[in-house]
Design a protein around this motif. Structure first.
Motif, PDB file in Angstrom:
ATOM      1  N   SER A 244     -70.866 -23.750  -0.683  1.00  0.00           N
ATOM      2  CA  SER A 244     -70.990 -24.108  -2.091  1.00  0.00           C
ATOM      3  C   SER A 244     -69.640 -24.155  -2.796  1.00  0.00           C
ATOM      4  O   SER A 244     -69.479 -24.890  -3.778  1.00  0.00           O
ATOM      5  N   ILE A 245     -68.672 -23.376  -2.327  1.00  0.00           N
ATOM      6  CA  ILE A 245     -67.345 -23.375  -2.963  1.00  0.00           C
ATOM      7  C   ILE A 245     -66.316 -24.090  -2.092  1.00  0.00           C
ATOM      8  O   ILE A 245     -65.112 -23.937  -2.302  1.00  0.00           O
ATOM      9  N   SER A 246     -66.780 -24.875  -1.134  1.00  0.00           N
ATOM     10  CA  SER A 246     -65.853 -25.561  -0.227  1.00  0.00           C
ATOM     11  C   SER A 246     -64.961 -26.553  -0.968  1.00  0.00           C
ATOM     12  O   SER A 246     -63.815 -26.779  -0.579  1.00  0.00           O
ATOM     13  N   GLY A 247     -65.474 -27.159  -2.044  1.00  0.00           N
ATOM     14  CA  GLY A 247     -64.649 -28.083  -2.818  1.00  0.00           C
ATOM     15  C   GLY A 247     -63.456 -27.386  -3.453  1.00  0.00           C
ATOM     16  O   GLY A 247     -62.326 -27.902  -3.412  1.00  0.00           O
ATOM     17  N   THR A 248     -63.690 -26.208  -4.025  1.00  0.00           N
ATOM     18  CA  THR A 248     -62.597 -25.424  -4.615  1.00  0.00           C
ATOM     19  C   THR A 248     -61.610 -24.977  -3.547  1.00  0.00           C
ATOM     20  O   THR A 248     -60.384 -25.031  -3.756  1.00  0.00           O
ATOM     21  N   ILE A 249     -62.119 -24.545  -2.410  1.00  0.00           N
ATOM     22  CA  ILE A 249     -61.246 -24.109  -1.318  1.00  0.00           C
ATOM     23  C   ILE A 249     -60.382 -25.268  -0.839  1.00  0.00           C
ATOM     24  O   ILE A 249     -59.180 -25.105  -0.589  1.00  0.00           O
ATOM     25  N   THR A 250     -60.963 -26.460  -0.736  1.00  0.00           N
ATOM     26  CA  THR A 250     -60.214 -27.632  -0.264  1.00  0.00           C
ATOM     27  C   THR A 250     -59.069 -27.970  -1.204  1.00  0.00           C
ATOM     28  O   THR A 250     -57.944 -28.250  -0.761  1.00  0.00           O
ATOM     29  N   ILE A 251     -59.337 -27.951  -2.505  1.00  0.00           N
ATOM     30  CA  ILE A 251     -58.295 -28.282  -3.485  1.00  0.00           C
ATOM     31  C   ILE A 251     -57.126 -27.318  -3.379  1.00  0.00           C
ATOM     32  O   ILE A 251     -55.952 -27.733  -3.319  1.00  0.00           O
ATOM     33  N   PHE A 320     -55.306 -37.074   2.916  1.00  0.00           N
ATOM     34  CA  PHE A 320     -55.885 -38.134   3.766  1.00  0.00           C
ATOM     35  C   PHE A 320     -56.692 -37.524   4.908  1.00  0.00           C
ATOM     36  O   PHE A 320     -57.821 -37.968   5.188  1.00  0.00           O
ATOM     37  N   ILE A 321     -56.142 -36.513   5.564  1.00  0.00           N
ATOM     38  CA  ILE A 321     -56.847 -35.872   6.683  1.00  0.00           C
ATOM     39  C   ILE A 321     -58.116 -35.185   6.194  1.00  0.00           C
ATOM     40  O   ILE A 321     -59.176 -35.253   6.837  1.00  0.00           O
ATOM     41  N   SER A 322     -58.027 -34.531   5.030  1.00  0.00           N
ATOM     42  CA  SER A 322     -59.195 -33.840   4.482  1.00  0.00           C
ATOM     43  C   SER A 322     -60.309 -34.827   4.141  1.00  0.00           C
ATOM     44  O   SER A 322     -61.493 -34.550   4.393  1.00  0.00           O
ATOM     45  N   LYS A 323     -59.941 -35.980   3.577  1.00  0.00           N
ATOM     46  CA  LYS A 323     -60.957 -36.984   3.246  1.00  0.00           C
ATOM     47  C   LYS A 323     -61.617 -37.529   4.508  1.00  0.00           C
ATOM     48  O   LYS A 323     -62.818 -37.822   4.513  1.00  0.00           O
ATOM     49  N   LYS A 324     -60.830 -37.682   5.595  1.00  0.00           N
ATOM     50  CA  LYS A 324     -61.380 -38.205   6.840  1.00  0.00           C
ATOM     51  C   LYS A 324     -62.311 -37.189   7.510  1.00  0.00           C
ATOM     52  O   LYS A 324     -63.341 -37.558   8.091  1.00  0.00           O
ATOM     53  N   ILE A 325     -61.947 -35.904   7.451  1.00  0.00           N
ATOM     54  CA  ILE A 325     -62.708 -34.888   8.169  1.00  0.00           C
ATOM     55  C   ILE A 325     -63.920 -34.413   7.369  1.00  0.00           C
ATOM     56  O   ILE A 325     -65.058 -34.388   7.877  1.00  0.00           O
ATOM     57  N   SER A 326     -63.679 -34.014   6.113  1.00  0.00           N
ATOM     58  CA  SER A 326     -64.739 -33.395   5.320  1.00  0.00           C
ATOM     59  C   SER A 326     -65.267 -34.281   4.196  1.00  0.00           C
ATOM     60  O   SER A 326     -66.278 -33.943   3.574  1.00  0.00           O
ATOM     61  N   GLY A 327     -64.560 -35.376   3.899  1.00  0.00           N
ATOM     62  CA  GLY A 327     -64.970 -36.227   2.790  1.00  0.00           C
ATOM     63  C   GLY A 327     -64.590 -35.691   1.434  1.00  0.00           C
ATOM     64  O   GLY A 327     -64.994 -36.245   0.406  1.00  0.00           O
ATOM     65  N   LYS A 328     -63.789 -34.618   1.394  1.00  0.00           N
ATOM     66  CA  LYS A 328     -63.377 -34.010   0.146  1.00  0.00           C
ATOM     67  C   LYS A 328     -61.861 -34.011   0.050  1.00  0.00           C
ATOM     68  O   LYS A 328     -61.176 -33.878   1.056  1.00  0.00           O
ATOM     69  N   GLY A 329     -61.368 -34.170  -1.166  1.00  0.00           N
ATOM     70  CA  GLY A 329     -59.925 -34.186  -1.379  1.00  0.00           C
ATOM     71  C   GLY A 329     -59.610 -34.068  -2.848  1.00  0.00           C
ATOM     72  O   GLY A 329     -60.489 -33.885  -3.692  1.00  0.00           O
ATOM     73  N   LEU A 330     -58.322 -34.197  -3.163  1.00  0.00           N
ATOM     74  CA  LEU A 330     -57.903 -34.122  -4.551  1.00  0.00           C
ATOM     75  C   LEU A 330     -58.309 -35.370  -5.331  1.00  0.00           C
ATOM     76  O   LEU A 330     -58.553 -35.315  -6.532  1.00  0.00           O
ATOM     77  N   TYR A 331     -58.335 -36.500  -4.671  1.00  0.00           N
ATOM     78  CA  TYR A 331     -58.691 -37.760  -5.330  1.00  0.00           C
ATOM     79  C   TYR A 331     -59.341 -38.687  -4.321  1.00  0.00           C
ATOM     80  O   TYR A 331     -59.331 -38.433  -3.133  1.00  0.00           O
TER      81      TYR A 331
END
Length: 331
Positions: A244-251, A320-331
């Motif tokens: 549930s907090i993976s988005g915050t952790i990713t940022i 870029f790597i985060s968007k490819k792997i998890s679909g989440k990123g800063l933008y």
């Protein structure tokens, strides 16, 4: 006559109505709350402009010959353009390589230890059922953040002192030291350990605030459903809280990776001495010494621009790597 009157009435009925002047829209007046928000936002923009965007003009010094100039402002506009000469200078500088690897190695280890620590601390706080105990623990953990590194570093130095510090007696109790041969914890051999642990102690509480806030926003029905399914606390933390907090952790992970060449200048300046200089000299302190102590303004500007460029590339690559792997990123 009656027919004429009837025709006039019909013409008047079918005629277009007179054009009305458009009403002017009244401007809505701002209330006091909106004015306050605008003033506060303006202060933030002014701060960004003065301390973040205005200094960017100084980046031109990296491409000029402004070393040892007394008037830096005059050197910014009148000194000679030298291209990438200053960048070649720090690449061939024999002192640059150990400083760079100190910065990279120390920050990599610090990222592996200090980044997950606030997350784990937030999970532990979330599991506390007594609100008073939870508030007390958070207050104690957050308190070191509000102590300046000048004071906090002095406390670390006092604790690690070979003769009067409390750390060596504790090591003696575990057989890791002796009164005849006390351990110099501020030497080069132990500096990275002291730097990482001190930053962890100072920042773990403050860093957990964002994660605690993110956890508090999780729908409690998820936990109720997990309880009905027989899940224990550990399983709830792993399968509900962390996702549930993976988005915050990713940022915060992306921001930490982009700043892997950045150090807290105050911390290293407070703990650095001539004995541990080989391990404590990082880019932040090195740029300060080159720029202000030796007045090599162009050299330090080129080094700072190189540092910012690496941080920008790391941010783009990690996002870029985060968007490819998890679909989440800063933008």
């Amino acid at each position: 006559m009656k027919e004429l009157d009837r025709e006039l009435v019909q013409e008047a009925a079918t005629a277009d109505p007179p054009a009305q002047k458009p009403k002017k829209k009244k401007r809505r007046k701002w209330d006091i709350n909106e004015k306050t928000l605008v003033v506060l936002a303006s202060l933030g923009l002014i701060w960004l402009g003065v301390f973040c965007y205005a200094p960017m003009f100084g980046a031109a010094l990296a491409f000029k010959d402004a070393d040892m100039r007394l008037d830096v402002w005059d050197a910014l506009f009148t000194s000679e353009w030298v291209g990438f000469y200053n960048f070649r200078e720090f690449f061939i500088d024999p002192n640059f390589a150990p400083v760079f690897w100190n910065t990279l190695g120390l920050n990599t280890i610090s990222l592996l230890i200090n980044f997950p620590a606030p997350i784990l601390f937030a999970l532990l706080i979330n599991e506390m059922r007594l609100k008073k105990v939870r508030s007390a623990v958070q207050t104690v953990a957050n308190f070191p953040h509000f102590i300046s590194w000048t004071v906090f570093g002095g406390m670390i130095i006092a604790l690690c002192d070979m003769t009067t510090g409390i750390i060596n007696p504790i090591l003696n109790a575990f057989g890791l030291s002796s009164n005849e041969n006390p351990v110099n914890l501020l030497s080069a051999d132990y500096f990275w350990t002291i730097a990482i642990l001190s930053s962890l102690l100072k920042g773990v509480g403050w860093g957990s605030i964002v994660y605690v806030a993110a956890i508090s926003g999780i729908d409690p029905t998820y936990y109720e459903a997990a309880t009905l399914d027989g899940a224990n606390r550990f399983q709830k933390a792993i399968y509900i809280t962390l996702p549930s907090i993976s988005g915050t952790i990713t940022i915060f992970l992306l921001l930490s990776i982009s700043g892997i060449l950045n150090n807290n200048f105050e911390q290293f300046w407070a703990l650095q001495n001539s004995i541990n200089l080989s391990k404590s000299e990082v880019l932040a302190t090195y740029m300060y010494k080159m720029g202000l102590s030796q007045r090599r303004y162009s050299y330090s500007s080129a080094l700072g621009l190189f540092n910012s460029l690496i941080s920008f590339v790391l941010l783009l690559a990690s996002n870029f790597i985060s968007k490819k792997i998890s679909g989440k990123g800063l933008y």
